[in-house]
Scaffold this motif. Structure first.
Motif, PDB file in Angstrom:
ATOM      1  N   GLU A   4      -3.654  12.629   6.512  1.00  0.00           N
ATOM      2  CA  GLU A   4      -2.324  12.700   5.910  1.00  0.00           C
ATOM      3  C   GLU A   4      -1.867  11.298   5.537  1.00  0.00           C
ATOM      4  O   GLU A   4      -2.044  10.346   6.307  1.00  0.00           O
ATOM      5  CB  GLU A   4      -1.309  13.302   6.881  1.00  0.00           C
ATOM      6  N   ARG A  14       1.414   9.329   5.184  1.00  0.00           N
ATOM      7  CA  ARG A  14       2.783   9.525   5.663  1.00  0.00           C
ATOM      8  C   ARG A  14       3.673   8.367   5.240  1.00  0.00           C
ATOM      9  O   ARG A  14       3.257   7.202   5.239  1.00  0.00           O
ATOM     10  CB  ARG A  14       2.810   9.656   7.182  1.00  0.00           C
ATOM     11  N   GLY A  15       4.910   8.717   4.930  1.00  0.00           N
ATOM     12  CA  GLY A  15       5.900   7.715   4.572  1.00  0.00           C
ATOM     13  C   GLY A  15       6.530   7.084   5.792  1.00  0.00           C
ATOM     14  O   GLY A  15       6.190   7.410   6.936  1.00  0.00           O
ATOM     15  N   ARG A  63       6.724  11.546   7.620  1.00  0.00           N
ATOM     16  CA  ARG A  63       6.401  12.804   6.964  1.00  0.00           C
ATOM     17  C   ARG A  63       5.380  12.573   5.855  1.00  0.00           C
ATOM     18  O   ARG A  63       5.362  11.518   5.223  1.00  0.00           O
ATOM     19  CB  ARG A  63       7.662  13.428   6.368  1.00  0.00           C
ATOM     20  N   VAL A  80       3.574  12.369   2.362  1.00  0.00           N
ATOM     21  CA  VAL A  80       4.082  12.076   1.025  1.00  0.00           C
ATOM     22  C   VAL A  80       3.271  12.868   0.002  1.00  0.00           C
ATOM     23  O   VAL A  80       2.143  13.287   0.273  1.00  0.00           O
ATOM     24  CB  VAL A  80       4.009  10.564   0.707  1.00  0.00           C
ATOM     25  N   PRO A  81       3.815  13.104  -1.193  1.00  0.00           N
ATOM     26  CA  PRO A  81       3.095  13.892  -2.199  1.00  0.00           C
ATOM     27  C   PRO A  81       1.927  13.125  -2.808  1.00  0.00           C
ATOM     28  O   PRO A  81       1.815  11.901  -2.651  1.00  0.00           O
ATOM     29  CB  PRO A  81       4.176  14.193  -3.241  1.00  0.00           C
ATOM     30  N   VAL A  92       1.450   9.132  -4.171  1.00  0.00           N
ATOM     31  CA  VAL A  92       2.372   8.226  -3.468  1.00  0.00           C
ATOM     32  C   VAL A  92       1.653   7.616  -2.271  1.00  0.00           C
ATOM     33  O   VAL A  92       1.057   8.327  -1.462  1.00  0.00           O
ATOM     34  CB  VAL A  92       3.636   8.975  -3.004  1.00  0.00           C
ATOM     35  N   ASP A  93       1.723   6.305  -2.162  1.00  0.00           N
ATOM     36  CA  ASP A  93       1.080   5.621  -1.041  1.00  0.00           C
ATOM     37  C   ASP A  93       1.803   5.903   0.270  1.00  0.00           C
ATOM     38  O   ASP A  93       3.040   5.990   0.321  1.00  0.00           O
ATOM     39  CB  ASP A  93       1.060   4.110  -1.273  1.00  0.00           C
ATOM     40  N   GLY A  94       1.021   6.016   1.327  1.00  0.00           N
ATOM     41  CA  GLY A  94       1.569   6.154   2.656  1.00  0.00           C
ATOM     42  C   GLY A  94       0.563   5.646   3.668  1.00  0.00           C
ATOM     43  O   GLY A  94      -0.592   5.351   3.328  1.00  0.00           O
ATOM     44  N   HIS A 114      -3.471   6.978  -0.804  1.00  0.00           N
ATOM     45  CA  HIS A 114      -2.872   8.187  -1.353  1.00  0.00           C
ATOM     46  C   HIS A 114      -3.964   9.137  -1.819  1.00  0.00           C
ATOM     47  O   HIS A 114      -5.130   8.759  -1.962  1.00  0.00           O
ATOM     48  CB  HIS A 114      -1.929   7.861  -2.514  1.00  0.00           C
TER      49      HIS A 114
END
Length: 483
Positions: A319, A321-322, A326, A328-329, A332-334, A370
């Motif tokens: 996953e 995550r931001g 949570r 992220v779509p 989008v980097d997380g 991402h």
């Protein structure tokens, strides 16, 4: 054809079955010497009996300070047969790190000579009683301690249980994900070098056994000579070594017609450099992504489009995550959180660091990345590789990518250092392409256009090559003292 492995067998049972199935087939080649599957199984039996005769077994810490030989491979497997906690020791560790490793609950040290508590020759003097070795470990026992690179300080010992090692797919062809299945088909003659205490080196070795191939010792591991001389089909390669191989092939091409797979590991690989490697070497580059804490997370095959590191297998959860924790779509980097069947349970004797990284069954990788809408994973940086400029966080990764994509630049590395005016400042180190002279002003302008003035490096230094640590990975900490 891959060997059949009995389902549900605890580790190292599947490896013992692979050796038994190999029979008279050569599984290890060391110079002029060859060792069959049956011969390797005999070495495992004798060393395991020797360990038990020395009073070592379930739960004991056994450090392996060994070279790359058939006996070294057998010793590691034998350590698992008796249920020991096998501690791999990489060669070339600085004295302070070596002392740290050998003082973490180590009961005995096995060496090639008389430097340790036990020598291989002593262990091998035990008679071979034949039969299948008796396995002593329980699923929850710690099977091995795998040390991180120590690039951020003292290496941490990732504790992996026997259950986790049994859950890994390496020795189980029926569980291979598509990328691993393709890689396995190319492991006819797999070069081993450096240390079998390396997680990557050893696990590709077991994969080679399962694929019906042979481990071939490259000593010294000089590329491309070792590939040509030993007619190797596959090898692990670090990013700096890959760059050198590509440059050597451009200058004076060697016969690499036997080569079918180069498994790049240890650090990210720039998309432009990956394309160049494929242009020069052909469709042989597999770009793996994983961590000591997790094992392999995903792998890009030669057919994948860079800079993706492939699609993680179904048995692995990843996953992005931001900051709120949570997911992220896509796009989008997380921060990447990972959950694998074979992951470590934590850091040995370090509950503080364990609580920070191993969270609710997930591993915080500290990597940024991402997914695209097709599920391909892309790496974009490290959460800890930040530079605080005027109280604002800036990641080194995007600056490095902007510089590395500039004409005439082969590699780029960015580190932060204290600065009286801005708190910290970015300092860049670039390796030019052969015959090219970088223009620092143009490089600064390029960074400013893409990332803003705050990310422009305070200095840009031209270097011949990046310094590397004992494991072959780039060690950016060694760059700043040279300024």
């Amino acid at each position: 054809m891959p060997a059949e492995v009995r389902p549900g067998e605890p580790y190292p049972g599947p490896v013992l079955d692979l050796l038994a199935a190999a029979g008279d087939r050569t599984v290890f080649e060391h110079g002029t010497r060859t060792v069959s599957g049956a011969g390797m199984l005999g070495l495992v039996r004798r060393i395991a009996a020797g360990l038990r005769a020395a009073g070592l077994g379930l739960g004991d810490g056994v450090a392996m300070m060994l070279g790359v030989t058939p006996e070294a491979f057998a010793a590691i497997i034998a350590g698992h047969v008796v249920g020991a906690r096998v501690v791999g020791v990489r060669p070339g560790l600085p004295p302070a790190q070596l002392r740290h490793v050998l003082h973490q609950d180590v009961d005995a040290t096995v060496t090639d000579d008389d430097r340790g508590t036990l020598s291989l020759s002593d262990l091998l003097s035990t008679p071979d009683e034949g039969g299948r070795p008796e396995l002593s470990a329980r699923p929850g026992d710690i099977a091995r301690l795998l040390y991180t690179s120590g690039s951020t300080g003292t290496p941490k010992a990732c504790a992996q249980t026997y259950a986790a090692m049994s859950a890994a797919w390496t020795a189980r062809p029926e569980a291979w994900p598509p990328a691993i299945k393709e890689l396995a088909s190319r492991l006819g003659r797999y070069l081993v070098f450096g240390s079998l205490s390396s997680q990557v080196m050893m696990e590709y070795g077991v994969l080679t056994l399962a694929a019906g191939g042979t481990m071939v010792v490259a000593d010294p591991p000089a590329f491309p000579d070792a590939i040509t001389r030993l007619r190797a089909t596959a090898s692990v390669i670090t990013v700096p070594r890959l760059y050198k191989l590509v440059a050597a092939q451009r200058r004076r091409p060697a016969d690499l017609s036997s080569l079918r797979a180069l498994m790049v590991s240890g650090s990210p690989l720039e998309a432009s450099r990956l394309r160049e490697a494929r242009d020069v070497l052909g469709p042989v580059v597999f770009h793996g992504y994983g961590q000591t804490e997790t094992g392999t997370i995903s792998m890009a095959t030669p057919q994948d489009v860079p800079p993706s590191v492939g699609i993680p297998p179904d048995v692995i959860d990843v996953e992005a995550r931001g900051p709120d924790g949570r997911p992220v779509p896509p796009g989008v980097d997380g921060e990447l959180y990972v959950r694998t069947p074979a992951q470590a349970t934590g850091y040995w004797a370090d509950p503080g660091q364990s609580a920070e990284v191993f969270v609710d069954g997930w591993v915080r990788t500290r990597d940024l990345g991402h997914f695209d809408h097709d599920g391909r994973l892309y790496l974009t940086g490290r959460t800890r590789d930040v530079i605080i400029i005027n109280a604002n966080l800036h990641y080194a990764g995007p600056i490095e990518r902007a510089l590395a994509a500039a004409p005439g630049i082969a590699e780029a590395y960015v580190v932060g250092a204290p600065d009286e005016e801005t708190g910290e400042a970015a300092h860049a180190f670039v390796v030019p392409e052969p015959g090219r002279t970088p223009d620092p002003a143009a490089l600064r302008e390029r960074v400013a256009e893409r990332l803003g003035d705050a990310c422009v490096p305070a200095t840009i230094t031209v270097i011949d090559e990046v310094p590397v640590g004992p494991n072959g990975k780039p060690d950016k900490r060694l760059l700043l003292p040279a300024r």
